[in-house]
Enzyme design. Sequence first.
Site, PDB file in Angstrom:
ATOM      1  N   ASP A 121       0.805  -1.220   0.000  1.00  0.00           N
ATOM      2  CA  ASP A 121       0.000   0.000   0.000  1.00  0.00           C
ATOM      3  C   ASP A 121       0.845   1.280   0.000  1.00  0.00           C
ATOM      4  O   ASP A 121       0.358   2.350  -0.338  1.00  0.00           O
ATOM      5  CB  ASP A 121      -0.949   0.022   1.213  1.00  0.00           C
ATOM      6  CG  ASP A 121      -0.227  -0.209   2.538  1.00  0.00           C
ATOM      7  OD1 ASP A 121       1.016  -0.356   2.530  1.00  0.00           O
ATOM      8  OD2 ASP A 121      -0.895  -0.255   3.586  1.00  0.00           O
ATOM      9  N   HIS A 122       2.118   1.177   0.376  1.00  0.00           N
ATOM     10  CA  HIS A 122       2.953   2.384   0.476  1.00  0.00           C
ATOM     11  C   HIS A 122       3.657   2.697  -0.840  1.00  0.00           C
ATOM     12  O   HIS A 122       3.511   3.776  -1.396  1.00  0.00           O
ATOM     13  CB  HIS A 122       4.004   2.204   1.579  1.00  0.00           C
ATOM     14  CG  HIS A 122       3.496   2.372   2.968  1.00  0.00           C
ATOM     15  ND1 HIS A 122       2.552   1.548   3.527  1.00  0.00           N
ATOM     16  CD2 HIS A 122       3.810   3.272   3.924  1.00  0.00           C
ATOM     17  CE1 HIS A 122       2.305   1.943   4.772  1.00  0.00           C
ATOM     18  NE2 HIS A 122       3.061   2.990   5.035  1.00  0.00           N
TER      19      HIS A 122
ATOM     20  N   ARG B  70       9.396   2.553  11.290  1.00  0.00           N
ATOM     21  CA  ARG B  70      10.411   2.063  10.346  1.00  0.00           C
ATOM     22  C   ARG B  70      11.729   1.737  11.048  1.00  0.00           C
ATOM     23  O   ARG B  70      12.363   2.606  11.651  1.00  0.00           O
ATOM     24  CB  ARG B  70      10.608   3.081   9.208  1.00  0.00           C
ATOM     25  CG  ARG B  70      11.102   4.432   9.610  1.00  0.00           C
ATOM     26  CD  ARG B  70      11.022   5.425   8.451  1.00  0.00           C
ATOM     27  NE  ARG B  70       9.646   5.806   8.196  1.00  0.00           N
ATOM     28  CZ  ARG B  70       9.256   7.010   7.774  1.00  0.00           C
ATOM     29  NH1 ARG B  70      10.136   7.944   7.525  1.00  0.00           N
ATOM     30  NH2 ARG B  70       7.987   7.286   7.578  1.00  0.00           N
TER      31      ARG B  70
ATOM     32  N   ARG C 264      -0.196  12.865  10.193  1.00  0.00           N
ATOM     33  CA  ARG C 264       1.133  13.435  10.478  1.00  0.00           C
ATOM     34  C   ARG C 264       1.394  14.622   9.567  1.00  0.00           C
ATOM     35  O   ARG C 264       1.088  14.560   8.373  1.00  0.00           O
ATOM     36  CB  ARG C 264       2.226  12.385  10.248  1.00  0.00           C
ATOM     37  CG  ARG C 264       2.172  11.306  11.287  1.00  0.00           C
ATOM     38  CD  ARG C 264       3.273  10.293  11.153  1.00  0.00           C
ATOM     39  NE  ARG C 264       3.195   9.418  12.309  1.00  0.00           N
ATOM     40  CZ  ARG C 264       3.555   8.140  12.328  1.00  0.00           C
ATOM     41  NH1 ARG C 264       4.059   7.589  11.233  1.00  0.00           N
ATOM     42  NH2 ARG C 264       3.446   7.437  13.428  1.00  0.00           N
TER      43      ARG C 264
ATOM     44  N   ASP D  38       4.040  -1.304  11.212  1.00  0.00           N
ATOM     45  CA  ASP D  38       3.583   0.034  10.880  1.00  0.00           C
ATOM     46  C   ASP D  38       3.014   0.640  12.154  1.00  0.00           C
ATOM     47  O   ASP D  38       2.261  -0.021  12.879  1.00  0.00           O
ATOM     48  CB  ASP D  38       2.501  -0.014   9.791  1.00  0.00           C
ATOM     49  CG  ASP D  38       2.227   1.382   9.275  1.00  0.00           C
ATOM     50  OD1 ASP D  38       2.770   1.734   8.210  1.00  0.00           O
ATOM     51  OD2 ASP D  38       1.510   2.139   9.959  1.00  0.00           O
TER      52      ASP D  38
ATOM     53  N   SER E 143       6.926   7.054  12.958  1.00  0.00           N
ATOM     54  CA  SER E 143       6.795   5.763  12.281  1.00  0.00           C
ATOM     55  C   SER E 143       7.545   4.632  12.973  1.00  0.00           C
ATOM     56  O   SER E 143       8.443   4.857  13.786  1.00  0.00           O
ATOM     57  CB  SER E 143       7.302   5.934  10.851  1.00  0.00           C
ATOM     58  OG  SER E 143       8.193   4.938  10.501  1.00  0.00           O
TER      59      SER E 143
HETATM   60  C1  MIC Z   1       4.194   6.311   8.256  1.00  0.00           C
HETATM   61  O1  MIC Z   1       3.032   6.654   8.357  1.00  0.00           O
HETATM   62  O2  MIC Z   1       5.151   7.027   8.611  1.00  0.00           O
HETATM   63  C2  MIC Z   1       4.500   4.940   7.700  1.00  0.00           C
HETATM   64  C3  MIC Z   1       5.123   5.125   6.393  1.00  0.00           C
HETATM   65  O3  MIC Z   1       3.307   4.220   7.544  1.00  0.00           O
HETATM   66  C4  MIC Z   1       5.405   4.237   8.697  1.00  0.00           C
HETATM   67  C5  MIC Z   1       5.994   2.988   8.212  1.00  0.00           C
HETATM   68  C6  MIC Z   1       7.135   3.189   7.282  1.00  0.00           C
HETATM   69  O4  MIC Z   1       7.985   4.030   7.504  1.00  0.00           O
HETATM   70  O5  MIC Z   1       7.194   2.422   6.317  1.00  0.00           O
HETATM   71  C7  MIC Z   1       4.783   3.967  10.059  1.00  0.00           C
HETATM   72  O6  MIC Z   1       3.935   4.703  10.490  1.00  0.00           O
HETATM   73  O7  MIC Z   1       5.214   3.051  10.770  1.00  0.00           O
HETATM   74 FE1  SF4 Z   2       0.009   4.806   5.087  1.00  0.00          FE
HETATM   75 FE2  SF4 Z   2       1.354   5.482   7.299  1.00  0.00          FE
HETATM   76 FE3  SF4 Z   2      -0.074   7.277   5.940  1.00  0.00          FE
HETATM   77 FE4  SF4 Z   2      -1.315   5.405   7.277  1.00  0.00          FE
HETATM   78  S1  SF4 Z   2      -0.026   7.013   8.147  1.00  0.00           S
HETATM   79  S2  SF4 Z   2      -1.804   6.079   5.211  1.00  0.00           S
HETATM   80  S3  SF4 Z   2       0.041   3.669   7.010  1.00  0.00           S
HETATM   81  S4  SF4 Z   2       1.737   6.220   5.225  1.00  0.00           S
END
Ligand code: MIC
Ligand code: SF4
Length: 641
Positions: free
Chosen positions: A64-65, A535, A379, A119, A533
Amino acid sequence: MGMTLAQKIIASHLVAGDMTPGSEVALRIDQTLTQDATGTMAYLEFETMGIPRVKTELSVAYVDHNTLQCGFENADDHRYLQTVAAKHGVYFSRPGNGICHQVHLERFGRPGKTLIGSDSHTPTAGGLGMLAFGAGGLDVAVAMGGGAYYITMPKMFKVHLTGRLRPYVTAKDVSLEILRILSVKGGVGAIMEWGGPGVETLTVPERATVTNMGTELGATTSIFPSDEVTRAFLQAQGREADYIPLAADPDARYDRVIEIDLSTLEPLIACPHSPDNVVPVSSLKDVPVDQICIGSCTNSSLQDMRKVAAMLRGRTVAPGVSMSVSPGSRQVLTMLAQSGDLTHILASGARLLECACGPCIGMGFAPNSGGISLRTFNRNFTGRSGTRDGRVYLVSPETAVASALTGYITDPTTLAPMEPVALPEIFHVDDSAVLPPAEDGDAVEVLRGPNIKPFPVSRPFTEELTVRAVLKVGDNITTDHIMPAGARILPYRSNIPYLSWFCFEVCDPEFPTRARAAGDGVIIGGSNYGQGSSREHAALVPMYLGIRCVIGKSFARIHQANLINAGILPLTFADPADYDLLQQDHELLISHLTAGMAAGELTVADRTAGRTFRAKCDLSLRQQKIILAGGLLNYTKSGGC
Ligand code: MIC
Ligand code: SF4
């Protein structure tokens, strides 16, 4: 004494440890999820464990990313994920099927079960009464292999809801209100349990908006009771058999209780660049808007999209505004098409994007230079949108549409009343884009592209560590600062050497070169270091660049766990005043590591300043052993568990 809902689920999944807040507990995990941006690393780690088939009740790999395929990299990664999932017993949700948290809520989440996901917004499933945690990829790999998930037993906070939301005031405003009250650090070390008579006025997708954004409080997770509203949602998804009623005991004790009367709330907005920078929307009128984005795992349910369609019906987006709509799942998009709501969205001039994370993670649709973007996301950190000087505000779908129509930040309660939006009793269920794993995993060949590079392995520690301070940063540094995302960099999530050139790019583009030259390094952080996140790249990449230790004022939960798993020693200043005295380029000597970790405090000699200071080391015995071994993989290989 009675138990809270979270305590009940923890007790029924407890493998080791005692449930006193602050001590380490190990939990049995029923379900796991991964997404593609963190998933490639998680499955590479899982493969090194040599376990043929996952041991969970259910594991799902979502894509999905990284859905923009500007080169071979993302397509190769999708193919790797599809084949590795088929081989090892994992369901595979194909690209386009939707955002992991939205699809998991619709199709797989179950009250009373435990879930960890690579995630940070995995707590979204708490809207269904599930105990769900965001975690690093390695922790998810271990759980897939049947291992326990370790957390520090949290405190219990209750948010007691009364009243009912007024028209145009939404679950997003509830999330922003709790962020206004508690801040991005206010939930650290706590589980947020939502209760009180106001709960029954919120649908499951609305509850999921609230548990989703609980992540921004720094909370360990968030959870709602499972009640008749939950039953109706599961029934509409054809899953009534998954329903069980769940609630806290009436005499459950909480460490803190926060009261919110839903009927007194008004539309709220989080201003740049932090989700807790919250003010009433009405205080910002006359601010022109360049861009509006609707979607993300926070606000992309059918209910959200139907309201958006109802507000857009017969109207067009203001000429100066560029607007995107990304439904959260193929189910949502299909139902919008079936009901004709999609026509109203398209006719308004909005641009329809794929059912994916998209602009939320900087995968396309970046705002114009200095542009003001209103987003229904969770965010708004600097640079995350893909435009470094973009100014992102977080709002509800209702505020987003009201502002899209006028071209200015607009309080939706100033608009004419909207007809209530009804949800169907039965949802359109079509799981054909979720591929079940192969019956015979041995027959599946895992396909890897050239972009997949071996992941770095850290070195064990000796008793003495000499490190140079290669970077000093302030408070609330996010993982988006440490290891940025976006369309340019995300395709390299399985290529740590390449990714390393972008580490801390937002704060200091010279960092990678300096860290490489320094040899063993230390980062000096402020409070809440590593928020945001899950990550693990934000730990693996610094480790690859030679970082052996981070000394901060405090750490965010998931990032601290990722640092330990990567073999980076997290220390906190015993006296925060020492933060001011420590400067970049200072050389530090940390000695008597084993004894210091066991005692919970180490002495650090600042050789450059000619002084010493104390640093706290709050690690369990298991974590101390992981650090000494140089990370969780080394520790596991050496027989630790
Ligand atoms: C995000 O919202 O920052 C992400 C991308 O979903 C991350 C995961 C990632 O860095 O791949 C998260 O929230 O954990
Ligand atoms: Fe995707 Fe993270 Fe954004 Fe949710 S917050 S839509 S999981 S990138």
